[in-house]
Design an enzyme around this catalytic site. Structure first.
Site, PDB file in Angstrom:
ATOM      1  N   LYS A  71     -36.821 -30.054 -29.863  1.00  0.00           N
ATOM      2  CA  LYS A  71     -36.882 -31.006 -28.765  1.00  0.00           C
ATOM      3  C   LYS A  71     -38.254 -31.644 -28.578  1.00  0.00           C
ATOM      4  O   LYS A  71     -38.390 -32.599 -27.831  1.00  0.00           O
ATOM      5  CB  LYS A  71     -36.399 -30.361 -27.464  1.00  0.00           C
ATOM      6  CG  LYS A  71     -35.054 -29.703 -27.547  1.00  0.00           C
ATOM      7  CD  LYS A  71     -33.954 -30.561 -28.149  1.00  0.00           C
ATOM      8  CE  LYS A  71     -33.508 -31.688 -27.313  1.00  0.00           C
ATOM      9  NZ  LYS A  71     -32.250 -31.470 -26.623  1.00  0.00           N
TER      10      LYS A  71
ATOM     11  N   SER B 209     -29.225 -20.419 -30.763  1.00  0.00           N
ATOM     12  CA  SER B 209     -28.477 -21.551 -31.335  1.00  0.00           C
ATOM     13  C   SER B 209     -28.761 -21.665 -32.837  1.00  0.00           C
ATOM     14  O   SER B 209     -27.919 -22.118 -33.604  1.00  0.00           O
ATOM     15  CB  SER B 209     -28.814 -22.864 -30.617  1.00  0.00           C
ATOM     16  OG  SER B 209     -30.109 -23.312 -30.959  1.00  0.00           O
TER      17      SER B 209
END
Ligand code: PMP
Length: 495
Positions: free
Chosen positions: A44, A286
């Site tokens: 991110k 994840s």
């Protein structure tokens, strides 16, 4: 990555692709793109930089304007870095159920973190961000709809993959999806440049919102109108909010997704652990989940197949989550056995008294030190005195309690640089020992009266004696209902 960067933002992206050795089925070329190499440890960082710089370019973000975003954490952490560097105040809204490491990291970087109730899910934290942005005129990043999110991946992540696999086989690219910035931005470029590649999207098996084929309903402004009916709370922080984001919807509509792989929570944990222990690759939940998806493909693929999967973030973000549930803090039996295999430095045996270097220094105090102690203890201006060691955790506990009670105090830090010269600290310590016949530090005095060390002072608080003494000496303080032992380090006292 090498060379000198003009600032930290130059280190975003260009993450390495690493071959999987032990875990890859025989004959399969399995690779991982490790996004933990980004400066704040997740994929991110790319979006954060991309969205802020796009907004600077088109003028929607003004110098010094507050930036706000709803995030499951990694976006906020990336934004906190970008905003710290570029001088924008940052406010983040985040549902309370994401790991506490995330909140503290963002606050460490100077951001404000507004928590929203877990029961209101991802769409609740998003609505709160919209509300705050509207009320205060802040710049809202809109990561779920902002094209700059996907564009950054088309400009950086995808070309990095094309460059690294230039002249090599690449049959599958496997990813999870949160905002779908990665998915949309990378898949459209890979499909154009290498049309035979298959794009695999992983989803939690209990929240198959893309696999369901049921379309998301959107409000006129592009934001999701309702929670998707197939959403259920799941383990993979950062994946699958309770709606199909605009960017994911575009990817589905463009027909870029070849397969959707359902991932079990336990497989995500299993593979994150196996990547660590078998490959030395340390990543988050994840990432374990995306790797599980890559393994599903690898296990059914013919020999020679080449698969690349994304590992979105570092495992350090999950110390408080189920990923670390079985990782003990205390020594295991096996570790105790190793400790016991040599004689010294053990908990189950008293160590032979070693000659302590300080002992030599604690002989006779100088007159000067004796007078110093006398003066400090008897001071009317500063009647609360702590003889302490600068970073000792027990001294720290007392300081923390005094600070919370608003008690003004003087801390004479005997091992600080100030008192190191000519061993003045040691000299004062000797004078103190002579006065109270106790060698330990810290020692606490109120109005000339010796209370004792750390525990005695905490006891004095718990019994109300400390408060009485403060009152008798005319020292104002904030009355508090706490167990003073809660100020002790957790390893001493787990309250
Ligand atoms: N994994 C983690 C840990 C994340 O924080 C995110 C982003 N929310 C993703 C995966 C998904 O990335 P993207 O938003 O680009 O789909």
């Amino acid at each position: 990555m090498s060379g000198i960067y003009s600032d930290i933002l130059g280190t975003v992206g260009n993450t390495p692709v690493v071959r999987i050795n032990k875990l890859a089925p025989e004959g399969i070329d399995l690779f991982a793109k490790i996004e933990a190499f980004n400066p704040m440890g997740s994929v991110k960082d790319r979006l954060a930089l991309g969205v802020i710089e796009a907004a600077e370019r088109d003028g929607s973000l003004k110098p010094g304007q507050t930036v706000i975003e709803a995030t499951s954490g990694n976006t906020g952490i990336g934004l906190a870095m970008v905003c710290a560097r570029k001088g924008y105040p940052l406010v983040v809204t985040m549902a309370e159920n994401f790991s506490v490491e995330r909140r503290r990291l963002m606050r460490f970087l100077g951001a404000r973190v507004i928590l929203t109730p877990a029961s209101e899910k991802g769409s609740g934290m998003l609505a709160k961000a919209v509300e705050l942005a509207t009320k205060h005129g802040w710049f809202l990043c809109r990561q779920f709809e902002n094209e700059a999110n996907a564009d950054m991946h088309s400009r950086t992540t995808a070309p990095e993959i094309l460059r690294d696999f230039d002249g090599r086989r690449l049959d599958y690219w496997v990813t999870g999806t949160g905002t779908a910035g990665t998915l949309k931005g990378v898949s459209r470029v890979l499909k154009k440049e290498r049309p035979d590649i298959r794009i695999v999207v992983c989803e939690p098996d209990n929240a198959p919102i893309i696999a369901s084929g049921i379309p998301q309903q959107f409000a006129p402004d592009g934001s999701p109108a309702v929670s998707h009916p197939h959403f259920r709370p799941h383990l993979m922080q950062g994946w699958t909010p309770d709606f199909i984001p605009r960017l994911a919807n575009d990817t589905i509509a463009a027909g870029l997704i070849d397969e959707v792989a359902p991932i079990k929570g336990n497989d995500a944990l299993k593979y994150a652990r196996l990547l660590a222990t078998e490959e030395g690759i340390f990543c988050g939940i994840s990432a374990g989940a995306t790797f599980a998806g890559a393994m599903q493909i690898a296990e059914k693929a013919p020999k020679g197949t080449a698969i690349l999967c994304m590992l979105p973030d570092t495992g350090e973000r999950y110390l408080s989550t189920p990923l670390f549930e079985d990782i003990p803090v205390e020594m295991t039996e096996e570790e105790m056995d190793i400790a016991a295999s040599t004689p010294r430095f053990r908990f189950d045996m008293q160590a032979p008294a070693a000659a302590r270097p300080e002992a030599a220094r604690l002989d006779e105090p100088s007159t000067d030190a004796t007078e110093f102690v006398e003066k400090v203890v008897g001071s009317n201006e500063q009647p609360v005195v702590l003889f302490a060691l600068e970073w000792c955790e027990f001294s720290w506990s007392i300081r923390k309690m005094f600070a919370e009670m608003d008690i003004p105090y003087r801390s004479v830090d005997l091992d600080s640089v100030e008192y190191q010269k000519d061993n003045r600290g040691g000299d004062i310590r000797a004078a103190l020992r002579e006065r109270i016949a106790t060698p330990t530090i810290p020692q606490i005095f109120v109005g000339g009266e010796h209370i004792g060390g750390c525990t005695e002072t905490l006891d004095a608080f718990n019994k109300g004696y400390l408060q009485d003494l403060l009152t008798r000496n005319g020292i104002a303080f904030k009355a508090m209902e706490v167990d003073a032992y809660s100020y002790l380090p957790k390893w001493v006292h787990p309250r």
